[in-house]
Scaffold this motif. Structure first.
Motif, PDB file in Angstrom:
ATOM      1  N   ASN A 140      14.984  16.373   7.253  1.00  0.00           N
ATOM      2  CA  ASN A 140      16.265  15.929   6.719  1.00  0.00           C
ATOM      3  C   ASN A 140      16.329  14.400   6.796  1.00  0.00           C
ATOM      4  N   ILE A 141      15.915  13.739   5.727  1.00  0.00           N
ATOM      5  CA  ILE A 141      15.945  12.274   5.671  1.00  0.00           C
ATOM      6  C   ILE A 141      17.235  11.849   4.990  1.00  0.00           C
ATOM      7  N   GLN A 142      17.946  10.948   5.646  1.00  0.00           N
ATOM      8  CA  GLN A 142      19.192  10.428   5.087  1.00  0.00           C
ATOM      9  C   GLN A 142      18.845   9.331   4.088  1.00  0.00           C
ATOM     10  N   LEU A 143      18.666   9.731   2.829  1.00  0.00           N
ATOM     11  CA  LEU A 143      18.220   8.777   1.823  1.00  0.00           C
ATOM     12  C   LEU A 143      19.241   7.693   1.551  1.00  0.00           C
ATOM     13  N   HIS A 144      20.526   8.020   1.720  1.00  0.00           N
ATOM     14  CA  HIS A 144      21.558   7.023   1.423  1.00  0.00           C
ATOM     15  C   HIS A 144      21.515   5.857   2.419  1.00  0.00           C
ATOM     16  N   GLU A 145      20.854   6.066   3.540  1.00  0.00           N
ATOM     17  CA  GLU A 145      20.777   4.987   4.514  1.00  0.00           C
ATOM     18  C   GLU A 145      19.676   3.985   4.176  1.00  0.00           C
ATOM     19  N   LEU A 146      18.770   4.370   3.301  1.00  0.00           N
ATOM     20  CA  LEU A 146      17.727   3.448   2.860  1.00  0.00           C
ATOM     21  C   LEU A 146      18.209   2.707   1.629  1.00  0.00           C
ATOM     22  N   GLN A 147      18.091   1.421   1.649  1.00  0.00           N
ATOM     23  CA  GLN A 147      18.510   0.614   0.506  1.00  0.00           C
ATOM     24  C   GLN A 147      17.399   0.675  -0.533  1.00  0.00           C
ATOM     25  N   ARG A 192       0.852  -1.196   0.000  1.00  0.00           N
ATOM     26  CA  ARG A 192       0.000   0.000   0.000  1.00  0.00           C
ATOM     27  C   ARG A 192       0.887   1.245   0.000  1.00  0.00           C
ATOM     28  N   PRO A 193       1.699   1.411  -1.045  1.00  0.00           N
ATOM     29  CA  PRO A 193       2.644   2.542  -1.080  1.00  0.00           C
ATOM     30  C   PRO A 193       1.953   3.899  -1.078  1.00  0.00           C
ATOM     31  N   GLU A 194       0.673   3.944  -1.512  1.00  0.00           N
ATOM     32  CA  GLU A 194      -0.016   5.224  -1.512  1.00  0.00           C
ATOM     33  C   GLU A 194      -0.254   5.761  -0.108  1.00  0.00           C
ATOM     34  N   ASP A 195      -0.107   4.893   0.933  1.00  0.00           N
ATOM     35  CA  ASP A 195      -0.274   5.348   2.320  1.00  0.00           C
ATOM     36  C   ASP A 195       0.998   5.940   2.910  1.00  0.00           C
ATOM     37  N   ILE A 196       2.150   5.703   2.256  1.00  0.00           N
ATOM     38  CA  ILE A 196       3.427   6.098   2.860  1.00  0.00           C
ATOM     39  C   ILE A 196       3.562   7.610   2.992  1.00  0.00           C
ATOM     40  N   PRO A 197       3.260   8.424   1.980  1.00  0.00           N
ATOM     41  CA  PRO A 197       3.383   9.883   2.177  1.00  0.00           C
ATOM     42  C   PRO A 197       2.488  10.406   3.294  1.00  0.00           C
ATOM     43  N   ALA A 199      11.357  14.360  -3.328  1.00  0.00           N
ATOM     44  CA  ALA A 199      12.255  13.251  -3.688  1.00  0.00           C
ATOM     45  C   ALA A 199      12.343  12.244  -2.554  1.00  0.00           C
ATOM     46  N   ALA A 200      12.343  12.771  -1.332  1.00  0.00           N
ATOM     47  CA  ALA A 200      12.391  11.864  -0.182  1.00  0.00           C
ATOM     48  C   ALA A 200      11.111  11.035  -0.081  1.00  0.00           C
ATOM     49  N   LEU A 201       9.962  11.665  -0.353  1.00  0.00           N
ATOM     50  CA  LEU A 201       8.706  10.916  -0.325  1.00  0.00           C
ATOM     51  C   LEU A 201       8.682   9.836  -1.398  1.00  0.00           C
ATOM     52  N   ARG A 202       9.233  10.135  -2.593  1.00  0.00           N
ATOM     53  CA  ARG A 202       9.265   9.128  -3.657  1.00  0.00           C
ATOM     54  C   ARG A 202      10.132   7.946  -3.242  1.00  0.00           C
ATOM     55  N   GLN A 203      11.298   8.266  -2.641  1.00  0.00           N
ATOM     56  CA  GLN A 203      12.175   7.167  -2.243  1.00  0.00           C
ATOM     57  C   GLN A 203      11.561   6.365  -1.094  1.00  0.00           C
ATOM     58  N   LEU A 204      10.877   7.043  -0.182  1.00  0.00           N
ATOM     59  CA  LEU A 204      10.208   6.321   0.889  1.00  0.00           C
ATOM     60  C   LEU A 204       9.138   5.380   0.332  1.00  0.00           C
ATOM     61  N   SER A 205       8.455   5.803  -0.723  1.00  0.00           N
ATOM     62  CA  SER A 205       7.403   4.978  -1.317  1.00  0.00           C
ATOM     63  C   SER A 205       7.978   3.784  -2.068  1.00  0.00           C
ATOM     64  N   GLN A 206       9.222   3.867  -2.504  1.00  0.00           N
ATOM     65  CA  GLN A 206       9.841   2.770  -3.244  1.00  0.00           C
ATOM     66  C   GLN A 206      10.551   1.766  -2.343  1.00  0.00           C
ATOM     67  N   TYR A 207      10.769   2.154  -1.103  1.00  0.00           N
ATOM     68  CA  TYR A 207      11.486   1.260  -0.175  1.00  0.00           C
ATOM     69  C   TYR A 207      10.562   0.107   0.255  1.00  0.00           C
ATOM     70  N   PRO A 208      11.055  -1.140   0.371  1.00  0.00           N
ATOM     71  CA  PRO A 208      10.177  -2.284   0.671  1.00  0.00           C
ATOM     72  C   PRO A 208       9.683  -2.338   2.117  1.00  0.00           C
ATOM     73  N   TRP A 209      10.297  -1.635   3.045  1.00  0.00           N
ATOM     74  CA  TRP A 209       9.861  -1.563   4.443  1.00  0.00           C
ATOM     75  C   TRP A 209       9.618  -2.944   5.076  1.00  0.00           C
ATOM     76  N   PRO A 210      10.684  -3.694   5.299  1.00  0.00           N
ATOM     77  CA  PRO A 210      10.494  -4.999   5.981  1.00  0.00           C
ATOM     78  C   PRO A 210       9.949  -4.852   7.396  1.00  0.00           C
ATOM     79  N   GLY A 211      10.174  -3.675   8.030  1.00  0.00           N
ATOM     80  CA  GLY A 211       9.627  -3.433   9.362  1.00  0.00           C
ATOM     81  C   GLY A 211       8.300  -2.716   9.357  1.00  0.00           C
TER      82      GLY A 211
END
Length: 664
Positions: free
Chosen positions: A583-590, A520-525, A549-561
């Motif tokens: 300030n989201i550290q995008l490089h820390e998200l795979q 449900r990536p539409e819920d992430i933002p 850009a941070a919201l887009r990357q958050l929506s693409q992350y698989p979020w195992p947790g």
């Protein structure tokens, strides 16, 4: 109580004395020998035996008696050569020689001759001289005896003090008191009557009886003792000695019970701490000897120490009860705070979560058991609170319990409660989570981690609506709705015999599958903005924007947790933010593409199934699939997988055909 002594006889060679001997050298030699012999004697019987040894066989001396106030009367008979302790009354003026032992509390020494015989003047003179020697030796013996008694008393006091003060539970303390008093004094009946805080006229009586040759018997009862000798002893703070054969002031419960045990002598000792009356120590024996002499002061000192121990045990019991009460109150208050939420706390705009919320609204109106399934961090507890809040039980408590967080040895007690004495350390009765949730809901998180041996008892509660506390046979009816949650596959666990299948089917009345965040990536933002505002407000920060850009990357992350992981990432970002932009550290998200295995499977299956010929056929097929899955659309157990369709495809067809899960 006086000890039994076996006499030790002095062996010495004496000159052949006769009544007319008056040689001072012989008398001086005799006194020297007597002094040496008397000083070697260890006790009173031996001392009397040594005195008798200075009389020749033809001497008229028949026996020797020593009268010691406070120590009794000792007698030595020359005919049989034995010492006796007792009470003799055959001393008459003129039949013996009397010497006052002024150094020993005005005692007297009697040299008794045979009837018809008389001591000579020389013998009277010799008896006076030897008695002075005996007086000095006797003084030393009594001092040594007093020191031994004092040492023994101190030892008893130390042993009793160490024993009773090491017990903080009242039952263990009473048993230890009875054991120590019986061991040191041989008293058969020991009980404590303690004032009841709740009802003044009542006493809690703890009794122990040591029958000869039998194991100790312990009994506890509550009795009204108003107006009895026990209450008088408690109020006067003075000991009381009773004889059940003649006294009428003994407590009624003691009269019949102790007479049946042939115990007539009763000693009542007050128990107090800081001049505050606590209770009475009741001791009973066949004779009053254990309560005479030095024993009574010693027993009073022991009672004083028992009073301290009883006060400590009572304070410990109050603290334990207060801790349990605060623990229960804390659990209840936390439950009430968590119950203040409703569906407005659940933020979503995806069709998958809207379907879940529709299921929540449907099942909340019933009283059925609900099983919430989903990966860790998807918000199962939030869904459980929403079900409770929307249900008719919403005004009642919602008690939660994590089955994986409680040790298996304590899980049964925490869930069903226990009675006092059910196990070591169970000093008070404890209400379990089922009783605390009466009239409300009980949320069991991580139900898959419940031990196998405890699952039958939970199954019985679900079927019979009643529980039994640990250590009790009393059935307690409960009115509780059960909501369970797990991130494990219970069906597979039941097949592998890791979870009882009957309990699984009983829990699986209405399963609700919460989709993972990657589905449900539409819920992430929406969630990211909500967490940012909540955490920033808590930290007194002002953050009003999140880079796209941070919201887009958050929506693409698989979020195992899942949602929990997203909240933690946002919290860390808020901490690192120095301005008003997150300030989201995008490089820390795979960066990774969303896991969509169910979608892939659905796409493969969609080619295998023929398309429906008409809209009516497709509508019937979708409705049938939704009914078989209890209205679940997405997920591995949803209707989309069953029909071989993608989740979004199925939702769009349902909207086109006018199918609503609420109407099924």
């Amino acid at each position: 109580m006086q000890a039994n002594f076996r006499p030790q006889y002095a062996t010495m060679t004496l000159p052949n004395l006769s009544p007319d001997i008056s040689n001072e050298n012989i008398s001086q030699d005799l006194l020297i020998q007597a002094a040496a012999s008397l000083q070697r004697q260890p006790d009173i019987p031996s001392l009397l035996s040594a005195l008798a040894a200075f009389f020749p066989p033809l001497s008229p001396c028949h026996s020797i008696e020593m009268h010691l106030p406070g120590h009794g009367i000792w007698r030595y008979d020359r005919q049989n050569g034995q010492s006796h302790f007792g009470d003799y009354a055959d001393i008459t003026p003129g039949n013996g020689h009397v010497v006052s032992l002024t150094a020993v509390i005005q005692g007297k020494l009697y040299f008794i001759h045979d009837h018809g015989s008389r001591f000579t003047a020389w013998e009277h003179h010799f008896l006076d001289a030897i008695s002075q020697l005996a007086d000095g030796v006797l003084t030393q013996l009594l001092r040594q005896q007093a020191l031994r008694h004092q040492r023994d008393h101190f030892r008893i006091l130390v042993d009793v003090t160490n024993s009773v003060l090491s017990h903080l539970e009242m039952d263990a303390l009473v048993a230890e008191v009875a054991k120590e008093i019986h061991r040191f004094f041989g008293i058969h009946y020991i009980s404590m009557a303690l004032r009841n805080r709740g009802k003044q006229p009542d006493f809690d009586v703890y009794a122990s009886y040591y029958a000869p040759g039998e194991a100790a018997r312990h009994e506890q009862k509550k009795l009204p003792l108003k107006g009895s000798a026990v209450e008088q002893t408690l109020n006067d703070n003075q000991p009381m000695l009773l004889n059940l054969s003649g006294d009428t002031g003994a407590p009624e419960f003691l009269c019949g019970e102790l007479k049946d045990k042939s115990l007539s002598a009763v000693c009542l000792l007050p128990l107090a701490f800081n001049h505050k009356p606590i209770g009475v120590l009741i001791l009973a024996h066949e004779r009053d000897a254990p309560f005479q002499g030095d024993n009574l002061p010693l027993l009073r000192q022991i009672a004083a120490r028992i009073g301290i121990a009883v006060d400590n045990a009572d304070a410990y019991g109050q603290i334990t009860r207060l801790k349990d009460s605060l623990k229960h109150e804390n659990i209840w208050l936390n439950a009430q705070i968590q119950n203040n939420g409703n569906l407005s706390d659940i933020l979503c705009q995806s069709e998958a979560m809207r379907t879940v919320l529709e299921q929540v609204e449907m099942v909340a109106a019933s009283d059925s058991t609900v099983l919430i399934l989903g990966e860790t961090g998807t918000g199962k507890e939030l869904i459980a609170r929403a079900i409770h809040k929307l249900s008719p039980r919403g005004k009642g408590p919602m008690i939660k319990m994590n089955c994986a967080a409680v040790p298996s040895g304590l899980l049964e007690s925490d869930l069903f409660g226990h009675d006092k004495g059910a196990f070591t350390g169970a000093t008070t009765a404890h209400a379990g989570r089922f009783e605390m949730a009466e009239g409300g809901s009980l949320f069991l998180d991580e139900i898959g981690d419940m031990p196998l041996e405890l699952q039958p008892k939970l199954l019985r509660v679900l079927q019979e609506r009643e529980i039994e506390r640990l250590g009790s046979n009393t059935v307690i009816p409960v009115d509780v709705r059960l909501i369970a949650a797990t991130n494990r596959d219970l069906k597979q666990m039941a097949a592998d015999r890791e979870f009882r299948s009957d309990l699984y089917y009983r829990l699986n009345v209405f399963p609700i599958l919460i989709p993972p965040l990657r589905e449900r990536p539409e819920d992430i933002p929406l969630l990211a903005k909500f967490f940012t505002q909540k955490i920033a407000r808590r930290m007194n920060r002002t953050i009003d924007s999140i880079p796209s850009a941070a919201l887009r990357q958050l929506s693409q992350y698989p979020w195992p947790g899942n949602v929990r992981e997203l909240e933690n990432v946002i919290e860390r970002a808020v901490i690192l933010t120095r301005g008003s932009t997150l300030n989201i550290q995008l490089h820390e998200l795979q960066s990774a593409a969303p896991v969509a295995e169910p979608e892939i499977v659905a796409e493969k299956k969609s080619h295998e199934l023929p398309p429906p010929e008409t809209d009516d056929e497709e509508r019937q097929r979708i409705i049938q699939a939704l009914r078989e899955t209890n209205g679940i659309v997405a997920g591995p157990r949803g209707a989309a997988v069953k029909l071989g369709l993608k989740r979004t495809t199925l939702l769009s067809r349902m909207q086109r055909l006018g199918i609503s899960v609420r109407e099924l």
